[in-house]
Design a protein around this motif. Sequence first.
Motif: not given
Length: 442
Positions: A406-435
């Motif tokens: 029931g959630h729209l789920g546009y948080g991460l796609s909105s984050i992508e719209q906010l990134t610039t050369d100064q602001l970069m966002v990276n994601y990874c999975i370490e064992d059972t953790d999301f980083v």
Amino acid sequence: MATVLFILALSSGYYEILFLMIGFREYVTWRLAVVWVAMIATSQVLSEIGTLLFPNMPLVFLWIIPLVAVNTFMSSRLLYTQWLLMLPVMIFLNAVKRLITAIMGVLAKALLAPNADMLLRQAVKLDKTVDLNMFLAVMLSIPVVIILGGLAHRWLVRVSAADFLQRARVEAGDYLLVMLFFIIYVIAYVFAMEWSVNSQTYMAIAASLTFGIIGSYLINNKNSHLNDAQLLLQVSNYNELLRRHNRDLHLFKHDYQNILLSLSAFIREDNMTGLKHYFEAEVLPASHNLNKQTELAGLNRLAMPTASGLIYAKYETAVRREVQLVVVVLEDVELLDVPQIKVVRILGNLLDNAVDAAARANRHVTLTISNRNKQTAVFTVRNQIPINETLDLSVIKKSRFTTKPGHLGYGLSSIEQLTTDQLMVNYCIEDTDFVAELVVTH
């Protein structure tokens, strides 16, 4: 054959869709695209029927208003925004489309039949020459629209256009201004759509420039006010939270010595019953505030009040949801000349997502803030992935991705719209953790 060519020529009605789906491709889904195309097709069929039944009616009421209405509604659904914000955009795109097709129409006319008038009303009669001209104009226009859409996508991402449209709020005066904007455009094309293709070219140039300039001014003005107002509100709210935080810490330190003295008095009198009651009733509740102040003490090393206030606010939110947010600031972090509002919005989204996930897992989130080098600071948010949920790093940035029913789920796609050369966002999975890692260069 003439009918086939005419139907193909009507594909110009899909230029706005094509442009928007390329420009905002992160937000497009198959379901939305199919519904959108079907609505445009239905609109064109009704427009064609209306043209045959009411041959003297101005074409603008049959071929512009319905298309603009459909595109405005569907584009607002695409970007999760209000239709009034998309209407000026769709008017401008309609004007640009008519400029492109008019230019290509002139070229097609020169190539095939220099003496053909190429009026849209003639096309209803399925005149072979006119249909061929229209078909060639459409075929020449499609690559231009695709190229412009690709170029627009890069610009739209750079300026975070989707994020702005999602955040912008409609005011009462906006309705009058936008509707006046639309009425002027309709009146202009009541006459222009009856002209020859050469005359329509000049009209399209004038309309594109005029409405493009007006639309850009309105959007930039609203964006400026929105960012200023939002930043001031957030800074005010976060500073108030920090003020309360510092006040509580000051009061606790002031009372700490008195608490120790009172404890010593019970001990000197060997009053263990009174000491136990006093400790459970007075000291233990105060210790919760001490723990809270200790856990957030590291924020003093972060020289960015807006981010510190945000973290404190998210800490209180996490506490209410029974999630432990641990904040670790390893060293003094100073952020200079960075877009603070974007840092706050990105970090806020990352923390919200982490707390949501932690509430369904081990109820623990860690935020680590450190310097990678003299010019780079890193905010690292870590949370456990809920059991029975699977994350695919290749799809989590896509529009409407979510693991919450029931959630729209546009948080991460909105984050992508906010990134610039100064602001970069990276994601990874370490064992059972999301980083998630926000890298800020200053």
